[in-house]
Design a protein around this motif. Sequence first.
Motif, short mmCIF file in Angstrom:
data_model
loop_
_atom_site.label_atom_id
_atom_site.label_comp_id
_atom_site.label_asym_id
_atom_site.label_seq_id
_atom_site.Cartn_x
_atom_site.Cartn_y
_atom_site.Cartn_z
N ALA A 33 0.84 -1.21 0.00
CA ALA A 33 0.00 0.00 0.00
C ALA A 33 0.87 1.25 0.00
CB ALA A 33 -0.92 -0.01 1.21
N ILE A 34 1.87 1.26 0.88
CA ILE A 34 2.73 2.45 0.97
C ILE A 34 3.62 2.57 -0.28
CG2 ILE A 34 4.69 3.44 2.24
CD1 ILE A 34 3.29 2.50 4.80
N ALA A 35 4.19 1.45 -0.70
CA ALA A 35 5.08 1.51 -1.86
C ALA A 35 4.33 1.95 -3.11
CB ALA A 35 5.72 0.14 -2.09
N MET A 36 3.15 1.38 -3.31
CA MET A 36 2.40 1.73 -4.53
C MET A 36 1.92 3.17 -4.47
SD MET A 36 2.41 -0.72 -6.76
CE MET A 36 1.31 0.03 -7.94
N THR A 37 1.47 3.62 -3.31
CA THR A 37 0.89 4.97 -3.22
C THR A 37 1.97 6.05 -3.32
OG1 THR A 37 -0.76 4.01 -1.77
CG2 THR A 37 -0.68 6.40 -1.86
N ARG A 38 3.03 5.86 -2.56
CA ARG A 38 4.04 6.92 -2.53
C ARG A 38 5.01 6.85 -3.71
NH1 ARG A 38 6.10 6.71 3.70
NH2 ARG A 38 4.14 7.16 4.74
N LEU A 54 -0.82 -16.35 0.85
CA LEU A 54 -0.67 -16.12 2.30
C LEU A 54 -1.94 -16.43 3.08
CD1 LEU A 54 1.21 -12.69 2.02
CD2 LEU A 54 2.22 -14.93 2.46
N GLY A 55 -3.01 -16.70 2.36
CA GLY A 55 -4.28 -17.01 3.03
C GLY A 55 -4.91 -15.81 3.71
N ILE A 56 -4.61 -14.61 3.26
CA ILE A 56 -5.24 -13.40 3.82
C ILE A 56 -6.40 -13.03 2.90
CG2 ILE A 56 -4.89 -10.97 4.46
CD1 ILE A 56 -1.85 -11.64 4.58
N GLY A 57 -7.60 -13.02 3.45
CA GLY A 57 -8.78 -12.71 2.64
C GLY A 57 -8.81 -11.26 2.20
N PRO A 58 -9.62 -10.95 1.18
CA PRO A 58 -9.68 -9.57 0.67
C PRO A 58 -10.08 -8.56 1.75
CG PRO A 58 -10.78 -11.07 -0.83
CD PRO A 58 -10.44 -11.87 0.39
N LYS A 59 -10.98 -8.96 2.66
CA LYS A 59 -11.47 -7.99 3.66
C LYS A 59 -10.36 -7.60 4.65
CE LYS A 59 -15.40 -6.84 6.47
NZ LYS A 59 -16.48 -7.34 7.29
N PHE A 90 -7.23 -7.86 4.24
CA PHE A 90 -6.19 -7.17 3.44
C PHE A 90 -6.57 -5.70 3.25
CE2 PHE A 90 -3.52 -5.99 -0.07
CZ PHE A 90 -2.43 -6.85 -0.05
N TYR A 91 -7.84 -5.48 2.87
CA TYR A 91 -8.35 -4.12 2.65
C TYR A 91 -8.28 -3.30 3.94
CZ TYR A 91 -11.81 -0.41 2.00
OH TYR A 91 -12.43 0.81 1.98
N GLN A 92 -8.70 -3.94 5.06
CA GLN A 92 -8.69 -3.23 6.35
C GLN A 92 -7.27 -2.83 6.74
OE1 GLN A 92 -10.80 -6.16 8.65
NE2 GLN A 92 -12.75 -5.05 8.44
N THR A 107 -5.73 0.97 7.29
CA THR A 107 -5.14 1.44 8.56
C THR A 107 -3.79 2.12 8.33
OG1 THR A 107 -4.11 -0.69 8.93
CG2 THR A 107 -6.23 -0.32 10.04
N VAL A 108 -3.10 1.70 7.29
CA VAL A 108 -1.73 2.22 7.08
C VAL A 108 -1.70 3.46 6.18
CG1 VAL A 108 -1.04 0.84 5.07
CG2 VAL A 108 0.65 1.42 6.80
N LEU A 109 -2.70 3.59 5.33
CA LEU A 109 -2.69 4.72 4.39
C LEU A 109 -3.35 5.95 5.00
CD1 LEU A 109 -3.52 3.45 0.79
CD2 LEU A 109 -1.34 4.19 1.72
N PHE A 110 -2.70 7.10 4.79
CA PHE A 110 -3.28 8.38 5.22
C PHE A 110 -3.49 9.26 4.00
CE2 PHE A 110 -1.00 6.77 8.88
CZ PHE A 110 -1.96 6.89 9.87
#
Lengths: 249, 369
Positions: free
Chosen positions: B197-202, B283-288, B290-292, B296-299
């Motif tokens: 999220a941070i790498a793609m956004t910034r 990794l077995g992390i569901g979309p929800k 992952f989205y949450q 939380t990390v993006l401002f």
Amino acid sequence: MEREREMREIVRVRGLHAGYDEEEILHDISLTALAGDVTVILGASGCGKTTLLKHLIRLYVPSRGSIELFGREITTMDEPEFDELLQQVGVLFQNGALLNSISVAENVAIPLEQHTTLPPELIARLVHTKLRLVEMDQALDKRPAELSGGMRKRAALARAIILDPPLLFCDEPSAGLDPTTSAGLDYLLLKLRDELGMSMVIVTHVVASIKRIADRCIFMDQGEVLFSGTLKEAESSGLEKIERFFREG
Amino acid sequence: MLRIVLTGDTLSLAGVLSREEAGRALTDIRGRLAASAPGRMHLDLSGLERIDSAGVAMIDQLRQELQARGLEAELTRVPAQVSEALKLFSAPAAPAPTPQVRESLFYRVGDAAVKAAHTAWIMLYLIADTLYFAVVGLFNRRGIRKGEFINQSILIGVNALPIVALISFLIGFILALQSAAQLRQFGAAIYVADLIAIAMTREMGPLITAILFAGRSGSAIAAELATMGVTEETDALRSMGLNPTRYVLVPKFYAITLTMPLLTVLSIIIGIGGAMVIGYSYLGIGPKPFYQEVMTVLFFRDILTGLIKSVVFAWIIALVGAYYGFSARGGSEDVGRVTTAAVVASIFWVILADSLLGLVFYFGQGLEY
């Protein structure tokens, strides 16, 4: 008489039909150009002159008909044979078509480097000779972009005659030139005809130029040959379109 | 076929001396005359049936070489036809090419500095002109072709959409795959979402879009303007009282300024989507969750950072492309040269600007950035 004329035919076109995609531009063209003559293909803009010229050097393939150069059919000729034949043909394109990325001398040397085994010192000497013949020997190291339109044409002419071809095709040699430069180029073409015995097929619509250089005229109109004969015959043909062309051109 | 006979001080040439024979004949004669002492030499041409311009060049070259060795070569018994060819084609030796003078180091450094200053001055001029006409154009549409902004927005932005989407997805996918392999060893697989999220956004979103735009649109701008210059179209515009910067460049400038941030946002979303695929499948992390985690990390300031970068990159690409396009001189080969130079320079300036903006945002907002 007829036999002698046939022997002199250097270009012979019969029943040529050609065009782009579905549209036919040239309709049933038949013409001949004789050795040692300057044959001018004339007519108004868009009548198919340049298209015809490009068929004569096989840049375009006709839909049907026959084109003979030096008595040899070129429409069915295979590629290596035609490449061989092209060494007897020089072509001067409308804008010179010099390669912009290399010098004038390098441009003129291309046919020698590609088609002969001459050593570099003879190539350099020949290039100089031919550029001197067209009064361009001062521009050996210049790039085409540094030359005026007339100079580019003359340099391109040096490239076209570098292999001493017996037949020269010129597309609108006077286009974009002032009358003095245009006349100078015409006299240069006549000099080549007289001194090298070169036959020429020239496409142009500039009346002053036609009157200076033409031995024979082929008048085209809307993709058809309207008239073929000497300049004098053309002027007195009684055909309204031709008379208007010479009167208003 | 050419026959060469050397008898005493007479060299006889007979047959046909044409371009097919000239090179071989010159080598042959050089060999035969290698040991000749200075003096007078006769070139008997009476047997020549035909000669062309290459043959004449060979005779000229031979005479020049013999003369340099103190051998005076005299042409004798020249047939009329050969004489005419000699008159027409005989020419002095081609002038030797001008030797390249290597300038001193100080001269070259000084020359490079002057050229760099000149480039900077022209660039500043172009920036000022473009920004002025871009602002003026918002209030006064005179001098800008109608419908051109929409047209350019489609060409520059809409048509780039599929490739930006595809590349962004793949980059997000690959980044997630590479980082997941490391993070899962520490039981920190969920942080793949934070990282991407941070790498793609910034960084990656604006940068991928900018590099693709430099390749697609920067090159197109440079090539179009260069071609217009070579074919005198820009001169024609000036002669009609139109400023080429305003008429041609400003619509492209508007279009790239609008579409690049939009495509950057798209790139960020699709890049995170690519990572989400890895999160779910590997990794077995569901979309929800992952989205949450992403939320939380993006401002807002992260998104703003990406958008500011995308606008700066858009301006760099348009202006560098225009600079190279307008600088084309000469013929068609210059179009290719400036187009290539525009792409390389655009990418360089984009990455340099990215580094500088990265430093500004990092130190400007504290190390927690």
